[in-house]
Enzyme design. Structure first.
Site: not given
Length: 554
Positions: A61, A171, A201, A244
């Site tokens: 990613d 997570d 992020d 973000e």
């Protein structure tokens, strides 16, 4: 003092190390190559560089699947190369921000490997587990249409683990105090190596409560934001966090903090989406409304204003009708759209390569309330490669020249090839050619950035939307320390003659165009009449010649 906040009037440039400049010829950008290009960025007017993830990672990613928070991926160099880069940036007066990706790790991170192999491992509770498949496993996917679930069964752990993003990105349990302590340690490590702050992020997911029993509206742990802020203030007083957080305006103060004790900066997604609707519809009213809704923030807090970034253009906050208007104008082909909510193109091809519209868009970005964030390659009008999957199409290497591989690398086989064909190929769009062309987009961008630095009113002041009698004209006046700037933008392709009052007595009768030097004098009624060409823009200093004398007080 509040006036010393460097980020209030900065120009931020974001890039991926692996896509910017390759110095060793292996086909992958590196820190040595980036260091060699610092003078290019300095000449452009950049004051801060934001780096996408460069830590060791399986790379599934684009580095957002971090496998080691305390290192540099060997493809990009060493920690020594990183420190040499931050030192070189500091010598040029530029600050460095790096991505802080702590919502999740890679499934190859030693923490997760230990956690899945032993239920009694120290890091087992650093992740979010469930013995049975939660009922809401098919809700809340970040990548709908690509991602199937937010819970995946792990045979080795004999349990289900939570992942808001892809299944290879489990997570972290950010409610765990040991995880919180580790996040602070990560921040402190990079601060010690010359970093001035972090782009955090996915902040709403970082602070959200997680677990199989969690359902319904997210419940955020906002005290975590205060914890991060306090740590930075003690460790390095001028370090910042740029969040973000694509949240509704009613939540903005939850992230900034009523007493400015949480995030220093946030990306203004609400304004970004309204801006693209304004460009698509030639209607400034929704943009003005978005600006007014998001203006309530502490004086020391700041918005980050952007056009495009490394992700898709997210249109999820627009109404369905507005979203379809933007799709039709800028991404009508289904292959240009992504995740049922956005457009995966770069700015120049979205705007059809129309230089007038590109200039208009960037003039808007530089004159909306906040700090501008420019993406690598957009200063030369780079394009995209829609044959690449998902977001990869807009992440091709920087196009430096018309030499093989666009001057990005000496390798014949770069990991990610630059654009070779079409109107946006490196033979036609590259920095070397534009540096030699006085009227190029690159040289225009340099001039506009220089002018943006000379109008701190935009970064520091309060704004007022002026009435022009035309919904296709955006007129914003900024006031700070007895100085005023007025910015006009015509969102439509047709020329417009507009009449307006500045709302200021005395000096408001005299306007000086900062980009052309032309003047506008008010009539007997105190109104100005200005002809705006199609997609035209004006940056006016309000006042007479004495404004230069008053500017010395800033």
């Amino acid at each position: 003092m509040i006036e010393d906040l460097w980020y209030k009037n900065a120009v931020i440039y974001c890039l991926s190390v692996g896509s910017f400049m390759d110095a060793n010829g292996d086909g992958i950008g590196d820190f040595e190559g980036l260091e060699r290009r610092l003078d290019y960025l300095l000449g452009l007017g950049v004051t801060a560089i934001w780096l996408h993830p460069f830590q060791p990672s399986p790379g599934r990613d684009h580095g957002y699947d971090v496998a080691d928070y305390y290192g540099v991926d060997p493809r990009y160099g060493t920690l020594g190369d990183f420190v040499a880069f931050t030192h070189a940036a500091k010598q040029r007066g530029m600050r460095v921000l790096i991505d802080l990706v702590v919502n999740h790790t890679s499934d190859q991170h030693p923490w997760f490997k230990a956690a899945r192999s032993d239920p009694n491992a120290r890091t087992r509770d650093w992740y979010v587990w469930s013995k049975t498949k939660p009922a809401n496993a098919h809700e809340g996917m970040v990548f709908p249409g690509v991602q199937k679930s937010t819970w995946t069964y792990d045979k080795e752990a004999k349990a289900w683990y939570f992942h808001r993003f892809y299944d290879f990105q489990p997570d972290l349990n950010t409610a765990n105090p040991h995880v919180q302590a580790e996040i602070l340690k990560i921040m402190g490590f990079w601060i010690q190596l010359g970093v001035s702050g972090f782009r955090m992020d996915a902040v709403p997911f970082v602070i959200a409560e997680k677990g199989p029993e969690v359902s319904g509206e997210p419940r955020e742990q906002f005290e975590l934001l205060r914890l991060f802020r306090e740590f930075l203030q003690w460790r390095q007083g001028d370090a910042i966090i740029l969040a973000e957080a694509n949240v509704l305006p009613r939540q903005d103060l939850d992230y900034f903090g009523d007493d400015a004790d949480r995030m220093h900066m946030m990306f203004n997604f609400q304004v970004n989406q309204a801006l693209f609707y304004a460009l698509a519809s030639a209607d400034a009213r929704p943009l003005v409304k978005a600006l007014q809704k998001t203006w309530n923030r502490p004086p020391s807090a700041q918005w980050a204003i952007f056009l495009r970034n490394h992700d898709e253009l997210d249109l999820g906050r627009l109404t369905e009708k507005q979203r379809q208007t933007v799709f039709q104008e800028f991404g009508p082909d289904p292959d240009m759209q992504l995740y049922d909510r956005g457009i995966r193109r770069r700015l120049a091809p979205m705007l059809g390569g129309d230089r007038r519209r590109i200039e208009l868009a960037y003039s808007l970005m530089f004159t909306l309330p906040g700090t501008p964030v420019l993406r690598y390659g957009d200063e030369i009008g780079m394009g995209d490669d829609l044959s690449l999957p998902e977001r990869d199409c807009a992440r091709t290497p920087m196009q430096w020249s018309d030499e093989p591989q666009g001057g990005f690398t000496l390798s014949d086989h770069p990991e990610s090839p630059p654009i070779h064909e079409g109107p946006y190929a490196f033979a036609h769009v590259n920095a070397a050619a534009q540096r030699c062309a006085p009227e190029s987009l690159l040289n225009w961008m340099e001039r506009v950035i220089r002018m943006r630095k000379e109008v701190p009113e935009i970064g520091w002041g309060d704004f007022t939307a002026l009435e022009t009698g035309d919904t296709g004209i955006l007129a914003l006046r900024y006031d700070w320390r007895n100085n005023s700037v007025l910015c006009l933008h015509n969102l439509s392709p047709e020329p417009k003659e507009i009449t307006f009052a500045t709302g200021l007595d005395g000096d408001g009768r005299n306007l000086i165009d900062l980009l052309t030097g032309q003047r506008s004098l008010a009539n007997a009624d105190g109104c100005h009449r200005v002809l705006m060409e199609g997609y035209g823009y004006r940056w006016f200093r309000v006042g007479g010649l004495d404004y230069l004398l008053r500017r010395t007080e800033i």
